[in-house]
Design an enzyme around this catalytic site. Structure first.
Site, PDB file in Angstrom:
ATOM      1  CE  LYS A 229      -4.375  -1.694   1.791  1.00  0.00           C
ATOM      2  NZ  LYS A 229      -5.355  -1.718   2.881  1.00  0.00           N
ATOM      3  NE  ARG A 263      -7.869  -8.556   1.503  1.00  0.00           N
ATOM      4  CZ  ARG A 263      -7.635  -7.688   0.523  1.00  0.00           C
ATOM      5  NH1 ARG A 263      -6.674  -6.776   0.667  1.00  0.00           N
ATOM      6  NH2 ARG A 263      -8.348  -7.712  -0.588  1.00  0.00           N
TER       7      ARG A 263
END
Length: 281
Positions: A229, A263
């Site tokens: 991210k 995740r």
């Protein structure tokens, strides 16, 4: 370690009892043409099955399938288009790998019902029930584990809503309130996800990571989704393609603070991080 003793660490996913006292890895398969990390996009059945097999072989406990891109500013698509992208993948993976535990990344109750019927096991809702008033009741009716994520607004508007007096307190109160609602409806298995990067500036995401262990007071499993991210690549001045090392570092920090599920786009590296962390702890 006392804070971990009473934390719920088992999930019932389609009759399979999953023990989260040892951290598990969830592999991301995006069935979208526009997810932020190109390496995660898989659209034809052969590519989807190949990626599923690779991730399962590398040690993924869960596969998380998403057919609606939730990156900031992504296009809004219809329920029909989301379902059309999703169901063939769920059916193909369930048939090829009947032991795989499938999580569905959707905020729409209709999509959730169709996916569970097609062979999926878990609902992963980025909106925490805020974008579909029927979601909580639907999850209760389906009796499936529910991943409750914190977000404000929609993927299209969330960046404008990244304002907090105290981000940890606001997210903590949100989880307390939503979990109470879910419990009242009879949802047994709830996993919380702070929603790193969703309606959060980089400093908000790091503030949450720095206090991740404080979510253990809620006694619920914690999922951390920070893979590649911008909270990583912006800080390092690189791209999502180059952010694997930073992802591994941050996942390891999350493990030390009590994360139960990582995740990720890169399963092998996350599984290795868990193994090394377990040797130390």
């Amino acid at each position: 370690m006392a804070t971990f003793f009473h934390k719920k660490t088992t999930l019932n996913a389609g009759g399979k009892l999953i023990d989260l006292s040892a951290p598990k890895v969830m592999g991301i398969i995006n069935l979208t043409p526009d997810s932020f990390y190109a390496g995660s996009r898989k659209q034809d059945t052969t590519a989807i099955l190949s990626q599923a097999e690779k991730m399962l072989n590398e040690g993924a406990t869960f596969l998380d399938l998403g057919a609606y891109s939730s990156r900031p500013g992504a296009d809004d698509i219809s329920i029909q288009e989301e379902t059309d992208r999703l169901l063939p993948a769920v059916e193909a993976i369930a048939k090829a790998f009947p032991d795989a535990v499938l999580s569905i990344d959707t905020f729409r109750s209709q999509v959730a019902v169709a996916a569970i019927k097609a062979g999926a096991h878990i609902i992963n809702d980025i909106s925490g029930g805020q974008l579909d008033a029927d979601m909580f009741a639907t999850v209760a009716q389906l009796q499936v584990p529910y991943i409750l994520m914190h977000m404000k607004g929609t993927p299209q508007t969330m960046n404008q809503l990244a304002n907090y007096d105290n981000v940890f307190d606001e997210v903590f109160d949100y989880f307390t309130d939503k979990y109470h609602q879910l419990k009242q409806l009879g949802v047994n298995d709830v996993i919380i996800d702070p929603g790193f990067g969703f309606a959060k500036k980089t400093e908000h995401s790091y503030a949450l990571m720095s206090r991740l262990q404080d979510f253990n007071v809620l006694q619920l499993p914690v999922l951390v989704g920070i893979s590649r991210k911008n909270m990583i690549y912006k800080v390092l001045g690189i791209t999502a393609d180059e952010a694997l090392n930073g992802t591994t570092v941050l996942n390891t920090i999350a493990l030390t603070k009590g994360a139960n599920i990582l995740r990720v786009h890169d399963v092998k590296e996350a599984v290795e991080a868990v193994k090394i962390w377990e040797m130390v702890s």
